[in-house]
Design an enzyme around this catalytic site. Sequence first.
Site, PDB file in Angstrom:
ATOM      1  N   ASP A  95       0.849  -1.191   0.000  1.00 10.95           N
ATOM      2  CA  ASP A  95       0.000   0.000   0.000  1.00 10.95           C
ATOM      3  C   ASP A  95       0.884   1.240   0.000  1.00 10.95           C
ATOM      4  O   ASP A  95       1.213   1.793   1.059  1.00 10.95           O
ATOM      5  CB  ASP A  95      -0.935  -0.029   1.215  1.00 10.95           C
ATOM      6  N   LYS A 141       0.637  -7.873  -2.943  1.00  8.81           N
ATOM      7  CA  LYS A 141      -0.713  -7.412  -3.243  1.00  8.81           C
ATOM      8  C   LYS A 141      -0.692  -5.969  -3.730  1.00  8.81           C
ATOM      9  O   LYS A 141      -0.074  -5.106  -3.106  1.00  8.81           O
ATOM     10  CB  LYS A 141      -1.566  -7.517  -1.974  1.00  8.81           C
ATOM     11  N   ASP A 149      -5.956  -6.590  -5.730  1.00 13.46           N
ATOM     12  CA  ASP A 149      -7.007  -6.416  -4.708  1.00 13.46           C
ATOM     13  C   ASP A 149      -7.767  -5.118  -4.995  1.00 13.46           C
ATOM     14  O   ASP A 149      -7.582  -4.112  -4.324  1.00 13.46           O
ATOM     15  CB  ASP A 149      -6.325  -6.377  -3.327  1.00 13.46           C
ATOM     16  N   LEU A 150      -8.618  -5.173  -6.020  1.00 13.75           N
ATOM     17  CA  LEU A 150      -9.390  -3.970  -6.380  1.00 13.75           C
ATOM     18  C   LEU A 150     -10.858  -4.128  -5.994  1.00 13.75           C
ATOM     19  O   LEU A 150     -11.660  -3.217  -6.239  1.00 13.75           O
ATOM     20  CB  LEU A 150      -9.223  -3.657  -7.872  1.00 13.75           C
ATOM     21  N   ASP A 193     -19.821  -4.027  -9.467  1.00 14.50           N
ATOM     22  CA  ASP A 193     -20.538  -3.195 -10.431  1.00 14.50           C
ATOM     23  C   ASP A 193     -21.544  -4.113 -11.115  1.00 14.50           C
ATOM     24  O   ASP A 193     -21.774  -5.232 -10.640  1.00 14.50           O
ATOM     25  CB  ASP A 193     -19.523  -2.581 -11.431  1.00 14.50           C
ATOM     26  N   ILE A 194     -22.105  -3.687 -12.227  1.00 12.86           N
ATOM     27  CA  ILE A 194     -23.022  -4.575 -12.931  1.00 12.86           C
ATOM     28  C   ILE A 194     -22.207  -5.744 -13.515  1.00 12.86           C
ATOM     29  O   ILE A 194     -20.997  -5.615 -13.732  1.00 12.86           O
ATOM     30  CB  ILE A 194     -23.820  -3.838 -14.028  1.00 12.86           C
ATOM     31  N   PRO A 195     -22.871  -6.880 -13.740  1.00 22.92           N
ATOM     32  CA  PRO A 195     -22.113  -8.077 -14.174  1.00 22.92           C
ATOM     33  C   PRO A 195     -21.223  -7.833 -15.379  1.00 22.92           C
ATOM     34  O   PRO A 195     -20.053  -8.261 -15.389  1.00 22.92           O
ATOM     35  CB  PRO A 195     -23.225  -9.082 -14.488  1.00 22.92           C
ATOM     36  N   THR A 199     -19.716  -5.170 -16.497  1.00 21.52           N
ATOM     37  CA  THR A 199     -18.545  -4.349 -16.172  1.00 21.52           C
ATOM     38  C   THR A 199     -17.528  -5.159 -15.370  1.00 21.52           C
ATOM     39  O   THR A 199     -16.313  -5.077 -15.611  1.00 21.52           O
ATOM     40  CB  THR A 199     -18.988  -3.102 -15.372  1.00 21.52           C
ATOM     41  N   THR A 226     -12.426  -6.799   7.152  1.00 22.87           N
ATOM     42  CA  THR A 226     -11.903  -7.060   8.508  1.00 22.87           C
ATOM     43  C   THR A 226     -11.801  -5.778   9.340  1.00 22.87           C
ATOM     44  O   THR A 226     -11.530  -5.827  10.535  1.00 22.87           O
ATOM     45  CB  THR A 226     -10.521  -7.734   8.446  1.00 22.87           C
ATOM     46  N   ARG A 284      -2.019  -9.327  12.754  1.00 27.17           N
ATOM     47  CA  ARG A 284      -1.208  -8.478  13.619  1.00 27.17           C
ATOM     48  C   ARG A 284      -0.396  -9.337  14.583  1.00 27.17           C
ATOM     49  O   ARG A 284      -0.912 -10.321  15.105  1.00 27.17           O
ATOM     50  CB  ARG A 284      -2.117  -7.546  14.445  1.00 27.17           C
ATOM     51  N   GLY A 295       0.115  -5.884   5.759  1.00 29.42           N
ATOM     52  CA  GLY A 295       0.723  -4.706   5.154  1.00 29.42           C
ATOM     53  C   GLY A 295       1.584  -3.982   6.164  1.00 29.42           C
ATOM     54  O   GLY A 295       2.760  -4.298   6.369  1.00 29.42           O
ATOM     55  N   ARG A 296       0.970  -3.028   6.889  1.00 32.67           N
ATOM     56  CA  ARG A 296       1.714  -2.136   7.777  1.00 32.67           C
ATOM     57  C   ARG A 296       2.597  -2.823   8.814  1.00 32.67           C
ATOM     58  O   ARG A 296       3.701  -2.320   9.073  1.00 32.67           O
ATOM     59  CB  ARG A 296       0.734  -1.151   8.446  1.00 32.67           C
TER      60      ARG A 296
HETATM   61  O1  C5P Z   1      -1.788  -2.731   6.704  1.00 37.09           O
HETATM   62  P1  C5P Z   1      -2.742  -3.868   6.855  1.00 37.09           P
HETATM   63  O2  C5P Z   1      -2.090  -5.160   7.313  1.00 37.09           O
HETATM   64  O3  C5P Z   1      -3.990  -3.528   7.633  1.00 37.09           O
HETATM   65  O4  C5P Z   1      -3.214  -4.174   5.333  1.00 37.09           O
HETATM   66  C1  C5P Z   1      -4.275  -5.026   5.033  1.00 37.09           C
HETATM   67  C2  C5P Z   1      -4.486  -5.004   3.550  1.00 37.09           C
HETATM   68  O5  C5P Z   1      -5.519  -5.916   3.218  1.00 37.09           O
HETATM   69  C3  C5P Z   1      -4.893  -3.649   2.995  1.00 37.09           C
HETATM   70  O6  C5P Z   1      -4.250  -3.507   1.729  1.00 37.09           O
HETATM   71  C4  C5P Z   1      -6.394  -3.750   2.823  1.00 37.09           C
HETATM   72  O7  C5P Z   1      -6.849  -2.978   1.744  1.00 37.09           O
HETATM   73  C5  C5P Z   1      -6.557  -5.226   2.528  1.00 37.09           C
HETATM   74  N1  C5P Z   1      -7.853  -5.824   2.853  1.00 37.09           N
HETATM   75  C6  C5P Z   1      -8.410  -5.777   4.106  1.00 37.09           C
HETATM   76  N2  C5P Z   1      -9.646  -6.329   4.329  1.00 37.09           N
HETATM   77  C7  C5P Z   1     -10.277  -6.971   3.358  1.00 37.09           C
HETATM   78  C8  C5P Z   1      -9.697  -7.054   2.078  1.00 37.09           C
HETATM   79  C9  C5P Z   1      -8.465  -6.470   1.876  1.00 37.09           C
HETATM   80  O8  C5P Z   1      -7.800  -5.240   5.026  1.00 37.09           O
HETATM   81  N3  C5P Z   1     -11.436  -7.565   3.587  1.00 37.09           N
END
Ligand code: C5P
Length: 234
Positions: free
Chosen positions: A9, A31, A58-59, A63-65, A67, A121, A181, A209-210
């Site tokens: 990210d 990701k 991870d986008l 939307d409509i099917p 698209t 989450t 975490r 991520g973080r």
């Molecule tokens: O930094 P962190 O560990 O919270 O990153 C979690 C990643 O997972 C982020 O990129 C977030 O967009 C993605 N994500 C999420 N929950 C979801 C789907 C994807 O946190 N249900």
Amino acid sequence: MAELVLALDFPDSDSALAMAERVKGRLTWVKVGLELYTATGPGIITALTEMGFKVFVDLKFMDIPNTVRGAVRSAVVAGADMVNVHACGGRRMLMAAREGLSDGAQITGRSPLLFAVTVLTSMDETDLALPEGVTVADVALGYARLAADCGLDGVVCSGHEAAAIKDACGADFMCLTPGIRLAAAGDDQRRVMTPAQAVAAGSDFLVAGRPITDADSPAEATAVFLEQMASVVL
Ligand code: C5P
């Protein structure tokens, strides 16, 4: 064996590629999410696949099917090894997403995975006006059943729901779990688990991520995550 996916990210491709370089050789999956993709476009997917990574795009399409069919196909053509959509887009949209995945796979010869997001989450009961007696876990399970019924490979869910989803949808139906975490973090995530807890709960992919990208040494933090994951005897 569960896989770790590193969420890149970042606001630009230089920062994302520099982070990818720091963890290269330690993990297989990275990701690309909304922030990075919006800043860079599909070129970042190609750049990461050329570095040898598998890329989860991870986008969270919804939307409509028609698209969504096209968006999923485009993501696969750009090099995605995994794509996701929102389960709340409904049955016809999920079927269309699967068609887009097959179309893209035919064009590229790849075999990407398709996941549906159940409940983010970052959300808990206070974020949803659920009817009396209905829990977030119930909603996640309902979306998982729908996604399995539509032939998707798995769902994005919290570790807290993974066991119930596996029970209902089968052991081969995969759970991908963000909100991982090492310790309580006090950030925007709510339904969190440690790497070991998520693996023990049955998650097949853990997204972090973080906790890794903000660490002094992302390579060492990755190693800690992987050690914790490997310590679980299933
Ligand atoms: O930094 P962190 O560990 O919270 O990153 C979690 C990643 O997972 C982020 O990129 C977030 O967009 C993605 N994500 C999420 N929950 C979801 C789907 C994807 O946190 N249900």
